[in-house]
Design a protein around this motif. Sequence first.
Motif, PDB file in Angstrom:
ATOM      1  N   ASP A   1      -0.346   5.408  -6.572  1.00 44.30           N
ATOM      2  CA  ASP A   1       0.912   5.050  -5.937  1.00 44.30           C
ATOM      3  C   ASP A   1       1.916   6.182  -6.081  1.00 44.30           C
ATOM      4  N   ASP A   2       2.783   6.334  -5.098  1.00 43.07           N
ATOM      5  CA  ASP A   2       3.750   7.415  -5.069  1.00 43.07           C
ATOM      6  C   ASP A   2       5.138   6.811  -4.908  1.00 43.07           C
TER       7      ASP A   2
ATOM      8  N   THR B   1      11.153   3.696  -3.425  1.00 48.79           N
ATOM      9  CA  THR B   1      10.174   2.770  -2.849  1.00 48.79           C
ATOM     10  C   THR B   1       8.785   3.264  -3.216  1.00 48.79           C
ATOM     11  N   THR B   2       7.911   2.341  -3.516  1.00 51.61           N
ATOM     12  CA  THR B   2       6.553   2.692  -3.905  1.00 51.61           C
ATOM     13  C   THR B   2       5.643   2.668  -2.694  1.00 51.61           C
ATOM     14  N   VAL B   3       4.998   3.782  -2.444  1.00 51.91           N
ATOM     15  CA  VAL B   3       4.085   3.900  -1.311  1.00 51.91           C
ATOM     16  C   VAL B   3       2.655   3.927  -1.834  1.00 51.91           C
ATOM     17  N   SER B   4       1.876   2.966  -1.450  1.00 54.18           N
ATOM     18  CA  SER B   4       0.492   2.882  -1.917  1.00 54.18           C
ATOM     19  C   SER B   4      -0.410   3.758  -1.071  1.00 54.18           C
ATOM     20  N   ARG B   5      -1.308   4.428  -1.706  1.00 50.79           N
ATOM     21  CA  ARG B   5      -2.273   5.270  -1.006  1.00 50.79           C
ATOM     22  C   ARG B   5      -3.418   4.400  -0.488  1.00 50.79           C
TER      23      ARG B   5
ATOM     24  N   SER C   1       5.583   7.005   5.981  1.00 49.95           N
ATOM     25  CA  SER C   1       5.542   6.341   4.680  1.00 49.95           C
ATOM     26  C   SER C   1       4.455   6.916   3.778  1.00 49.95           C
ATOM     27  N   GLY C   2       3.708   7.872   4.280  1.00 44.97           N
ATOM     28  CA  GLY C   2       2.654   8.476   3.479  1.00 44.97           C
ATOM     29  C   GLY C   2       1.378   7.665   3.425  1.00 44.97           C
ATOM     30  N   THR C   3       1.219   6.692   4.307  1.00 43.91           N
ATOM     31  CA  THR C   3       0.021   5.858   4.324  1.00 43.91           C
ATOM     32  C   THR C   3      -1.083   6.538   5.123  1.00 43.91           C
TER      33      THR C   3
ATOM     34  N   THR D   1      -2.508  12.459   9.590  1.00 45.06           N
ATOM     35  CA  THR D   1      -2.313  13.104   8.294  1.00 45.06           C
ATOM     36  C   THR D   1      -0.911  13.686   8.129  1.00 45.06           C
ATOM     37  N   SER D   2      -0.256  14.031   9.226  1.00 46.31           N
ATOM     38  CA  SER D   2       1.089  14.601   9.158  1.00 46.31           C
ATOM     39  C   SER D   2       1.804  14.319  10.477  1.00 46.31           C
TER      40      SER D   2
END
Length: 362
Positions: free
Chosen positions: A185-186, A229-233, A269-271, A289-290
Amino acid sequence: CCMGRKIIYVFLVLASLGGYVMFDGAVLLAAACFLVLLAAVLLTSLQLQKRQCRMTAADGKNTAEQGERAEASFQIFNQSILPVTRASVQFQFSDSRVPSETEKRTTNVEIKGKSKLQLSCKVSSEHSGVRTVRVKRIVLYDFLQIFSCGLPVPEPVELYILPPVRQLDLVIKVQPGDGSAEEEDDTRKGEDPSVTYQIREYQPGDSMRGIHWKLSARTDRWMVREYGTTVSRVRMLLRLEYRPSEMDAAQRDGYCAAAASLIGTFCRSGTECDVVWEEGEGERRFAVTSEEDLCEIFMALVKSDGPGPGRKEKRDSQKFYGYEKELCLDGERRLWEGTRCVVEFPESVSDSKKWQTLRIEL
């Protein structure tokens, strides 16, 4: 140029009439010889200009958001020392969804010798999709604009009208045993009061609700919490049931806006997310990816014709393995997680209030 041409015509008529009256027709023969010589000079110079002139498509702003203007750019090169007093360029605009509806536009330009001229055609569209700009014909005229000849036309230019992307309120809950590890998690800056992003010294404008009272008392300085905020991978698959042939323009706009907003929200959100949809007899698959990938995905989406004739999608029977979460956006703009309908997107892209209240919990 036009005034000089008219003066020459007047003098030729007067000279012919005067010569006929005074010299009993001898000047008519001289005038005829002069006109033949003039025509030969004009045709020769026109052919030389034709060999030295060409038109090509140039890099321009070929993408725009729905409702804005996209721009197709062309360049005309004149390598001859002689100027082109007039060139007429006819453009034709067509929509990939409705090829029968075309629009034509003609532009007249003058080009100096040993120079190049850039032409820009701005196209606006109320609907997302692909607009094609074609040069139907290019005509060069001589100095007196009596004779003309055509130039080869360049390749058509495609302009992509992309759907608007709206940031959605996204919450991803990681369930124990679903393959996502806690250490992956990030934490990022956000507005979730349950997650502390960092603690820093107070700055003017900070809310009093964020003050860390105990730490402020110990350090004798005002310290505030900055929420995150926590962003889950989570590795996720988003499948689009996109059938543009069965939708009108407004429905295509609503669907593309929903898909683009989903993809953009996952990306920012980095997901980790893969996007797939049926096209022709196969499928298109993209890895998000980006943010650099977003434009390519949106361009492919608005250009897609969907599945081939007679091909039906089977959401319940298709399975993609290796993903923690599998989502499906159906033709009614409803997002499904398995058999659970997560959210239904608004039909119109202009209804801001409905978009602002959307919350997606996965």
